[in-house]
Design a protein around this motif. Sequence first.
Motif, PDB file in Angstrom:
ATOM      1  N   VAL A 288      34.019  30.658  36.673  1.00 37.95           N
ATOM      2  CA  VAL A 288      35.456  30.920  36.855  1.00 37.95           C
ATOM      3  C   VAL A 288      35.833  31.090  38.317  1.00 37.95           C
ATOM      4  CG1 VAL A 288      35.366  33.440  36.613  1.00 37.95           C
ATOM      5  CG2 VAL A 288      37.413  32.212  35.906  1.00 37.95           C
ATOM      6  N   GLY A 289      34.908  31.508  39.160  1.00 29.35           N
ATOM      7  CA  GLY A 289      35.265  31.888  40.526  1.00 29.35           C
ATOM      8  C   GLY A 289      35.679  33.347  40.552  1.00 29.35           C
ATOM      9  N   GLN A 290      36.652  33.688  41.401  1.00 26.96           N
ATOM     10  CA  GLN A 290      37.049  35.087  41.534  1.00 26.96           C
ATOM     11  C   GLN A 290      38.289  35.408  40.702  1.00 26.96           C
ATOM     12  OE1 GLN A 290      37.197  36.304  45.692  1.00 26.96           O
ATOM     13  NE2 GLN A 290      35.287  35.233  46.150  1.00 26.96           N
ATOM     14  N   THR A 291      38.184  36.439  39.869  1.00 32.21           N
ATOM     15  CA  THR A 291      39.338  36.954  39.149  1.00 32.21           C
ATOM     16  C   THR A 291      39.502  38.424  39.526  1.00 32.21           C
ATOM     17  OG1 THR A 291      37.966  37.485  37.222  1.00 32.21           O
ATOM     18  CG2 THR A 291      39.130  35.387  37.175  1.00 32.21           C
ATOM     19  N   MET A 292      40.718  38.928  39.425  1.00 32.37           N
ATOM     20  CA  MET A 292      40.949  40.332  39.759  1.00 32.37           C
ATOM     21  C   MET A 292      41.787  41.012  38.692  1.00 32.37           C
ATOM     22  SD  MET A 292      42.241  42.083  43.335  1.00 32.37           S
ATOM     23  CE  MET A 292      43.943  42.446  42.915  1.00 32.37           C
ATOM     24  N   TYR A 293      41.481  42.275  38.460  1.00 26.83           N
ATOM     25  CA  TYR A 293      42.121  43.098  37.434  1.00 26.83           C
ATOM     26  C   TYR A 293      42.685  44.326  38.134  1.00 26.83           C
ATOM     27  CZ  TYR A 293      39.265  39.781  35.132  1.00 26.83           C
ATOM     28  OH  TYR A 293      38.714  38.582  34.767  1.00 26.83           O
ATOM     29  N   TYR A 294      43.975  44.572  37.969  1.00 27.19           N
ATOM     30  CA  TYR A 294      44.686  45.551  38.787  1.00 27.19           C
ATOM     31  C   TYR A 294      45.573  46.440  37.943  1.00 27.19           C
ATOM     32  CZ  TYR A 294      48.815  46.808  41.640  1.00 27.19           C
ATOM     33  OH  TYR A 294      49.862  47.452  42.244  1.00 27.19           O
ATOM     34  N   GLY A 295      45.668  47.703  38.292  1.00 25.54           N
ATOM     35  CA  GLY A 295      46.566  48.597  37.565  1.00 25.54           C
ATOM     36  C   GLY A 295      46.242  50.047  37.802  1.00 25.54           C
ATOM     37  N   PRO A 296      46.831  50.928  36.957  1.00 29.67           N
ATOM     38  CA  PRO A 296      46.608  52.363  37.126  1.00 29.67           C
ATOM     39  C   PRO A 296      45.209  52.755  36.649  1.00 29.67           C
ATOM     40  CG  PRO A 296      48.513  51.905  35.690  1.00 29.67           C
ATOM     41  CD  PRO A 296      47.751  50.649  35.848  1.00 29.67           C
TER      42      PRO A 296
END
Lengths: 433, 433
Positions: A288-296
Motif C-alpha cells: 500500500v505504501g504509506q497510510t496515516m490514521y489521525y484523530g483524538p
Amino acid sequence: MKDVNIGICGLGTVGGGTWEVLQRNARIIAGRAGCNLRVARVANRSPRPDLGLGDTPFSTDVHDVVNDPAIDIVVELIGGYDDARRLVLAAIEQGKHVVTANKALIAQHGNEIFDAAREKNVIVAYEAGVAGGIPVIKAIREGLAANRIQWLAGIINGTGNYILTEMRAGRDFDEVLKEAQELGYAEADPTFDVEGIDAAHKLTIMASAAFGVPLQFDRAYTEGIANITPYDITHAEALGYRVKHLGIARSREDGIELRVHPTLVPEKNLIAKVDGVLNAVLVDGDAVGQTMYYGPGAGDEATASAVIADLVDVARTVSTDSAQRVPYLGFESDAVTDHRILSPNEIRSAYYLRIQALDRPGVLAKVASIMSENGINIESIMQKESELHDGQIPVILLTHTVLEKQVNDAIAEMEALPEVEGRVVRIRAENFL
Amino acid sequence: MKDVNIGICGLGTVGGGTWEVLQRNARIIAGRAGCNLRVARVANRSPRPDLGLGDTPFSTDVHDVVNDPAIDIVVELIGGYDDARRLVLAAIEQGKHVVTANKALIAQHGNEIFDAAREKNVIVAYEAGVAGGIPVIKAIREGLAANRIQWLAGIINGTGNYILTEMRAGRDFDEVLKEAQELGYAEADPTFDVEGIDAAHKLTIMASAAFGVPLQFDRAYTEGIANITPYDITHAEALGYRVKHLGIARSREDGIELRVHPTLVPEKNLIAKVDGVLNAVLVDGDAVGQTMYYGPGAGDEATASAVIADLVDVARTVSTDSAQRVPYLGFESDAVTDHRILSPNEIRSAYYLRIQALDRPGVLAKVASIMSENGINIESIMQKESELHDGQIPVILLTHTVLEKQVNDAIAEMEALPEVEGRVVRIRAENFL
C-alpha cells in the motif's frame, strides 16, 4: 433482536463515556451489530448516581461482573496492572470475552492473557488501548493484512504533543507542562506521558500486531521530552523539520527497532502538521505504501468509541451464523432507513463569491444590500484598488453558512446589475464544524 | 493449513498487482488469515505471460471462473457496469463470495447486488472501490460503529487533487491537465475524474455505509474543477483557505447532502495539506469527534492491498469455527516469530547534533574530522556568527542515517575536545523513507 450482555468494570472517564454512548446511540449500534448491546451489570468502587444507571445491577466489586453467568462480554476499564490482570484472567477463565482500554495491561501481560484466551477460545479486544478513538489496531490487523509492514511511526501521546506544539512559540518545557496540568491535559505526576512510557506501551502493542512478534515492552527504548529546548526546536525548524515525540517501530533483517523519543520530522510530511493533543499513526506497508490514521487519542467518548467498536466486533462474531459478519452497508437491512437525498438548492454551505464589478461608486453598497436582502451574512469582503484592470475591480467575499438557494438568488440579482460584468464565480467553502 | 480458493477475473493494473502481492506476501498473508489464499483460476481477455502465472488455470472468459466449482471467492476486477454486474450476480447465484474494486458497479448497482447476496448468504466486499489502499470502508462500517456519523468529507480523486495542487503555482487548469495526462495521472478522456463522477461513486458508497441509507448515486450532485482559476486559488489563500475537490456527505434532520465540488477548506485543517495524488477522508462521529484516513487512493499494489484485505476478511470469516476471527496480535500463534528487539546502539537513524563550541579557529574542522573518522556523513551543517554568546557559537548539524553507536562514539570524542563546552545535544531525525 438478540441481546448480547455486557458487564462494565470501572465507571471512570472511559467507563462513564462508554455507558453514555451505549445509551445515546443504542438504536444505531444495534442496527450495525445485529443485536442489542445490553449493559447487564456495572461495577465501580463508588456509585455514579450522575450516570442514570436506572435498574442496571450495580456492584462495588468488579468480580461480581465476572461471576455473573448472564454476562457475555466483560469490559475492563479499571486501569492499572495487577488488579486488571487478575480481573481479565478471571473473566477468561469463566469463558467470557474481554474488551479493554488498558494499554499498560496488554503491553506488559498481553502474552499471558492471549495464551489464556486462546485456550478458552474467547476474544480479547484492545482497540481502545492504542490511540484512543482512532481505529488503528483494526487498520493494522485487518485493513493492511496484505502487507509486509516495514515500519510505523506515531504521535501517540497527546500530552507530549501538546507540550511540543506550545513550545514552538518559544516557551520552556516546564512552563508549558504546568499549563497542561492546569488545563487537565497532563497528570499531576506527568512521568508516564512526558517520559514516553505511555507511548511505549502503545508502540509495543502496534509493533507486535504489525510484525507478528510477541509483546516485549521491557525491550522498548524510551526517551522523554523534558530536555527539549525552544532553542533546538527553532534550529530544527530552520533546517526544515518539526520536533515530535514519536514512537517508531521498524522491522529490519537483523531485528526490530522499538523506540520512543523526540524526533525531527520533515515539515512537509503530514505527520509534522499534527498539533496539540491529537494523535496520528503513519504505517508503511510494502504493497500500500504509506497510510496515516489521525484523530483524538484520548477523552471519554473518543475512547468509548473504540471500546464500543470492539463490542460490536465481538457481538457480530458471536451472535450470527450468517457469513455476513458485517452487513453490506454497515447496517442490518432492517435498520437501513430511507432518509432522502437533498437537492442542490437545499444544501447548506458557506460560499466564496467573486464579482467582476465596474469601478464605479456605490457598487459595493449594492452588492452588500443584495446579500442582506437575501438573508446572507458576510464573513469577509475584499476589494483592492490595485487589482483594477480594464475598468473593473473584483469584489471577493466569503459568506457565513446559508442555504444554497439564497446564494443563487443573490447571484442572479448581482448578475443583473449594470455594474457587474459576466458571471459571478461561486465556490463553496467548508469549515468542518 | 486449509486452502481458500480464489478466482481472479481481470488481470489489468489492479488484477496484476493482486496476483503479485498474493505471491510475494503469501506466507505473511496466510499467517494473518489462518489459511492459504490460493489463486485457483484467473481469467483475462488476453494472456499475461509477464505475470508468471505458472500452472494456475487461465481462461479468456471470466465466466469460467464463476463456473469453476472449486472457487470460493470471485475477485471482480474487470471494471465497467454491465459485464461486471452480470459477472457478480452470476457469482452470487453460484453461492460464491465476491470481492470487487469496482466503485461504479457498487454505486450504481449495489442495492440489487446486496439484495441478491443477502438471499444467498454470501459476502460482497468492496473496500478497494473507495480510496484505494486506505481502509476507510472498514473504519466506517466497523471502527466507528459506536458513532452517529454526522458528516464525512474526502479528497477521493487523486487526479483532481494533483491538478489543484499544481495550480497553486499559478498554472492554468488546461496546462496542468495536459501534464497529468503525460504523467499517466489522468486518462485521455479525463471526464470521470475532473467532473467528479468518480468521486461521486465513492462518496455515494461511503455515505450509505456511514448513514445506513440505500445507494443513490443518481441523486449525488457533482461539479468539476475545470472552471477553477489560479486567480481564485490565490484569493482563497489570501482568505486563509485552500481549494480542494471534495466529496461531502452530511446527515441532516431533513435529509442527506451528497455533493462533490471544488471547496474552500481552512488551511489549518489537516485535510487542506493533503497534496498531489494522495487521498484523505475526514469523518465526524458524535462520540469520537473527527478522525482522518490518509494514503494512496490508486495504484496497482495500493489497490491490491485493499482487495487482499477483503480476501483475508472473507477467509477469516468462512474458514474458522473459532471465536477469534482475527488473531490477538493479527497473526495466528504459529505464525508469530521471535524476531529480536534491537538494543539502542543498534538503532539506525539520522541525527541532529548541537555542539556548544568556543569561538576558536579550527573547531569546525575538528568536529568534521571526528564525524568523518566515525563514518558519519553530514547532511547539513550550520554555524552563525550572529549566535556568538559567552564566547561560544553553537555548531548544528544533521547527519545521514547511521548506526546510533557511531554517533554516540563521535559525541564522546567531541565532548572530550577542549573547545567543546558541556554535553552535545542529540535528537534523532526521521525522513520516513
